[in-house]
Design a protein around this motif. Structure first.
Motif, PDB file in Angstrom:
ATOM      1  N   TRP A  47       0.850  -1.180   0.000  1.00 42.04           N
ATOM      2  CA  TRP A  47       0.000   0.000   0.000  1.00 42.04           C
ATOM      3  C   TRP A  47       0.887   1.230   0.000  1.00 42.04           C
ATOM      4  N   HIS A  48       0.313   2.363  -0.316  1.00 39.36           N
ATOM      5  CA  HIS A  48       1.033   3.641  -0.293  1.00 39.36           C
ATOM      6  C   HIS A  48       0.024   4.771  -0.147  1.00 39.36           C
ATOM      7  N   PRO A  49       0.468   5.948   0.289  1.00 35.19           N
ATOM      8  CA  PRO A  49      -0.460   7.060   0.506  1.00 35.19           C
ATOM      9  C   PRO A  49      -0.978   7.687  -0.790  1.00 35.19           C
ATOM     10  N   GLU A  50      -0.325   7.423  -1.918  1.00 41.76           N
ATOM     11  CA  GLU A  50      -0.779   7.974  -3.190  1.00 41.76           C
ATOM     12  C   GLU A  50      -1.919   7.126  -3.753  1.00 41.76           C
ATOM     13  N   THR A  51      -2.841   7.754  -4.482  1.00 44.84           N
ATOM     14  CA  THR A  51      -3.835   6.998  -5.227  1.00 44.84           C
ATOM     15  C   THR A  51      -3.143   6.426  -6.459  1.00 44.84           C
ATOM     16  N   GLU A  52      -3.785   5.465  -7.107  1.00 44.59           N
ATOM     17  CA  GLU A  52      -3.160   4.829  -8.266  1.00 44.59           C
ATOM     18  C   GLU A  52      -4.222   4.517  -9.320  1.00 44.59           C
ATOM     19  N   LEU A  53      -3.899   4.807 -10.562  1.00 45.83           N
ATOM     20  CA  LEU A  53      -4.734   4.416 -11.687  1.00 45.83           C
ATOM     21  C   LEU A  53      -3.930   3.406 -12.480  1.00 45.83           C
ATOM     22  N   MET A  54      -4.443   2.194 -12.600  1.00 47.89           N
ATOM     23  CA  MET A  54      -3.751   1.107 -13.297  1.00 47.89           C
ATOM     24  C   MET A  54      -4.523   0.794 -14.561  1.00 47.89           C
ATOM     25  N   GLY A  75      -7.097  -2.682 -22.170  1.00 50.09           N
ATOM     26  CA  GLY A  75      -7.999  -1.543 -22.286  1.00 50.09           C
ATOM     27  C   GLY A  75      -8.786  -1.228 -21.035  1.00 50.09           C
ATOM     28  N   GLU A  76      -8.748  -2.101 -20.046  1.00 44.74           N
ATOM     29  CA  GLU A  76      -9.487  -1.856 -18.807  1.00 44.74           C
ATOM     30  C   GLU A  76      -8.570  -1.236 -17.762  1.00 44.74           C
ATOM     31  N   GLY A  77      -9.168  -0.472 -16.869  1.00 49.73           N
ATOM     32  CA  GLY A  77      -8.397   0.199 -15.836  1.00 49.73           C
ATOM     33  C   GLY A  77      -9.030   0.041 -14.472  1.00 49.73           C
ATOM     34  N   LEU A  78      -8.293   0.451 -13.470  1.00 51.41           N
ATOM     35  CA  LEU A  78      -8.741   0.309 -12.094  1.00 51.41           C
ATOM     36  C   LEU A  78      -8.183   1.471 -11.285  1.00 51.41           C
ATOM     37  N   PHE A  79      -9.035   2.125 -10.522  1.00 49.66           N
ATOM     38  CA  PHE A  79      -8.610   3.183  -9.614  1.00 49.66           C
ATOM     39  C   PHE A  79      -8.415   2.562  -8.241  1.00 49.66           C
ATOM     40  N   ILE A  80      -7.236   2.758  -7.672  1.00 51.31           N
ATOM     41  CA  ILE A  80      -6.930   2.228  -6.346  1.00 51.31           C
ATOM     42  C   ILE A  80      -6.750   3.412  -5.407  1.00 51.31           C
ATOM     43  N   ASN A  81      -7.597   3.493  -4.414  1.00 50.75           N
ATOM     44  CA  ASN A  81      -7.552   4.616  -3.490  1.00 50.75           C
ATOM     45  C   ASN A  81      -6.305   4.552  -2.612  1.00 50.75           C
ATOM     46  N   SER A  82      -5.974   5.653  -2.001  1.00 54.37           N
ATOM     47  CA  SER A  82      -4.804   5.705  -1.127  1.00 54.37           C
ATOM     48  C   SER A  82      -4.981   4.751   0.051  1.00 54.37           C
ATOM     49  N   ASN A  83      -3.862   4.216   0.495  1.00 54.90           N
ATOM     50  CA  ASN A  83      -3.798   3.350   1.678  1.00 54.90           C
ATOM     51  C   ASN A  83      -4.524   2.012   1.532  1.00 54.90           C
ATOM     52  N   CYS A  84      -4.861   1.590   0.312  1.00 52.44           N
ATOM     53  CA  CYS A  84      -5.506   0.296   0.086  1.00 52.44           C
ATOM     54  C   CYS A  84      -4.447  -0.758  -0.228  1.00 52.44           C
ATOM     55  N   LEU A  85      -4.553  -1.905   0.406  1.00 50.34           N
ATOM     56  CA  LEU A  85      -3.666  -3.017   0.074  1.00 50.34           C
ATOM     57  C   LEU A  85      -4.003  -3.511  -1.327  1.00 50.34           C
ATOM     58  N   HIS A  86      -2.984  -3.748  -2.153  1.00 47.82           N
ATOM     59  CA  HIS A  86      -3.241  -4.256  -3.494  1.00 47.82           C
ATOM     60  C   HIS A  86      -2.068  -5.064  -4.005  1.00 47.82           C
ATOM     61  N   GLN A  94       1.601 -12.756 -21.774  1.00 46.69           N
ATOM     62  CA  GLN A  94       2.290 -11.538 -21.396  1.00 46.69           C
ATOM     63  C   GLN A  94       1.276 -10.447 -21.110  1.00 46.69           C
ATOM     64  N   ALA A  95       1.559  -9.637 -20.145  1.00 44.49           N
ATOM     65  CA  ALA A  95       0.689  -8.526 -19.805  1.00 44.49           C
ATOM     66  C   ALA A  95       1.539  -7.322 -19.466  1.00 44.49           C
ATOM     67  N   SER A  96       1.069  -6.157 -19.824  1.00 44.48           N
ATOM     68  CA  SER A  96       1.772  -4.949 -19.430  1.00 44.48           C
ATOM     69  C   SER A  96       0.761  -3.977 -18.871  1.00 44.48           C
ATOM     70  N   THR A  97       1.181  -3.188 -17.907  1.00 41.99           N
ATOM     71  CA  THR A  97       0.296  -2.233 -17.260  1.00 41.99           C
ATOM     72  C   THR A  97       0.960  -0.884 -17.209  1.00 41.99           C
ATOM     73  N   MET A  98       0.139   0.127 -17.027  1.00 42.54           N
ATOM     74  CA  MET A  98       0.658   1.469 -16.827  1.00 42.54           C
ATOM     75  C   MET A  98       0.096   1.987 -15.517  1.00 42.54           C
ATOM     76  N   PRO A  99       0.851   1.827 -14.421  1.00 42.77           N
ATOM     77  CA  PRO A  99       0.384   2.371 -13.148  1.00 42.77           C
ATOM     78  C   PRO A  99       0.678   3.864 -13.087  1.00 42.77           C
ATOM     79  N   ARG A 100      -0.263   4.616 -12.624  1.00 41.67           N
ATOM     80  CA  ARG A 100      -0.074   6.059 -12.461  1.00 41.67           C
ATOM     81  C   ARG A 100      -0.377   6.381 -11.007  1.00 41.67           C
ATOM     82  N   HIS A 101       0.642   6.683 -10.249  1.00 43.53           N
ATOM     83  CA  HIS A 101       0.459   7.011  -8.832  1.00 43.53           C
ATOM     84  C   HIS A 101       0.182   8.498  -8.715  1.00 43.53           C
TER      85      HIS A 101
END
Length: 101
Positions: A47-54, A75-86, A94-101
């Motif tokens: 987890w981390h204090p920043e939000t994340e868009l994956m 093509g699908e994404g997920l918003f991960i709120n701050s302080n959430c375990l993930h 093969q898979a690739s992601t673009m996490p944006r903190h």
């Protein structure tokens, strides 16, 4: 299975800062592979204090955020709120992601 490197403390808090206090944003891509050697197949629970868009750029991934599991494909994404375990795992090929903190 091989894990990507996520530096975390004993409380599972990620130790890498993304951006800074005034602008907590970081854009980068990660590559995961469900089979074979080379790229990691998953990243550990943290987890981390920043939000994340994956966003899944290719392949498919399974993400767990707190107790909820999300199966995602290109093509699908997920918003991960701050302080959430993930954590995440490559599902097939093969898979690739673009996490944006």
């Amino acid at each position: 299975m091989r894990s990507s490197v996520v530096a975390e403390d004993k409380n599972l808090k990620e130790q890498i800062s993304h951006g800074n206090y005034a602008f907590p944003v970081d854009v980068h891509s990660e590559f995961f592979q469900s089979e074979g050697i080379g790229a990691p197949s998953y990243f550990v629970c943290h987890w981390h204090p920043e939000t994340e868009l994956m966003i899944v750029l290719d392949g498919s991934m399974r993400y767990q955020v707190n107790e909820t599991i999300h199966d995602m494909k290109k093509g699908e994404g997920l918003f991960i709120n701050s302080n959430c375990l993930h954590m995440g795992t490559a599902v097939s090929g093969q898979a690739s992601t673009m996490p944006r903190h």
